[in-house]
Design an enzyme around this catalytic site. Structure first.
Site, PDB file in Angstrom:
ATOM      1  N   SER A 215       0.800  -1.222   0.000  1.00 58.20           N
ATOM      2  CA  SER A 215       0.000   0.000   0.000  1.00 58.20           C
ATOM      3  C   SER A 215       0.834   1.275   0.000  1.00 58.20           C
ATOM      4  CB  SER A 215      -0.950   0.028   1.208  1.00 58.20           C
ATOM      5  OG  SER A 215      -0.237   0.288   2.398  1.00 58.20           O
TER       6      SER A 215
ATOM      7  N   LYS B 206       1.538   4.084   7.426  1.00 53.01           N
ATOM      8  CA  LYS B 206       0.766   4.936   6.525  1.00 53.01           C
ATOM      9  C   LYS B 206       1.208   6.393   6.675  1.00 53.01           C
ATOM     10  CE  LYS B 206      -2.107   1.865   4.789  1.00 53.01           C
ATOM     11  NZ  LYS B 206      -1.321   0.708   5.260  1.00 53.01           N
TER      12      LYS B 206
END
Length: 234
Positions: A155, A193
């Site tokens: 991701s 993230k």
């Protein structure tokens, strides 16, 4: 001779690489230079590449390497800023190959504990116990305490973070908007993230369009550290 915008972009990329260990996104470059579209960034990057100031690395999404700056050009053969041993540091991207014992001796490496795996994709279990250590040049770390985590998932590929990379994290419980962080969600799920603050909420943003941004209340997310560099197996 570079244009003013080319110099501004080159310096912005270089500063972000030194601060975060990963290149800025095209949106961040566009905002930093106050351009209306990302096409202008593409043209500036192509011009810098043609003039030998940056290099785009193959098979890596948005991975850039600064070869030299206008004030003091760095020979491309050294592939670095001059602050680190070229036998240890792979360019100016904040990426390090696993040091050999000879490298460790030469650079007086700091031993960083590897604390398990971190998700950069679908959730996995929270940070595990210490498994082994890796050596890092002290100049590459800065101040504070650090730990390392092995990345699992895709991701964050557009931030230059790939599956099986090892990320180096500075321990801290606060972060600024735009920082890439280790976030612990509901005290049970750890993920890597980019953090964005949206009013009272916290958004954990992927760097892959296949993944949605996740938004949480501030009481559900605890910052465990901030990305400072990464190690890649070649």
């Amino acid at each position: 001779m570079l244009t003013k915008k080319q110099i501004e972009l080159l310096r912005f990329i270089n500063e972000r690489l030194k601060e975060d260990g990963v290149p800025p996104s095209f949106d961040e470059m566009k905002d930093a230079l106050d351009l209306r579209s990302k096409s202008g960034i593409h043209r500036l990057i192509m011009a810098l590449e043609e003039r030998g100031f940056i290099r785009r690395l193959p098979n890596r999404a948005r991975a850039l390497e600064v070869i030299k700056l206008p004030e003091a050009s760095t020979p491309s053969s050294s592939r670095g800023t001059g602050r680190f041993s070229p036998s240890v540091i792979e360019g100016n991207l904040g990426r390090v190959r696993p040091p050999s014992p000879a490298d460790d001796h030469a650079s007086h490496g700091v031993m960083i504990p590897v604390m398990g795996r971190i998700a950069a994709g679908t959730p996995i279990s929270a940070i595990q116990s210490r498994s082994h250590t890796i050596a890092m040049p002290p100049e590459f770390l800065g101040t504070g305490d650090h730990y390392a985590l092995e990345v699992r998932g895709d991701s964050m590929i557009e931030a230059g973070i790939l599956d099986s990379d090892t990320v180096i994290i500075r321990k801290q419980d606060t972060a600024e908007t735009g920082d890439i962080v280790v976030a612990l969600i509901d005290d049970e799920e750890a993920t890597l993230k980019r953090l964005r603050r949206r009013g009272a909420s916290i958004a954990l943003e992927a760097a892959n369009p296949a993944y949605e941004t996740r938004i949480f209340g501030p009481d559900r997310v605890r910052i465990q550290g901030r990305l400072v560099s990464l190690v890649r197996k070649y």
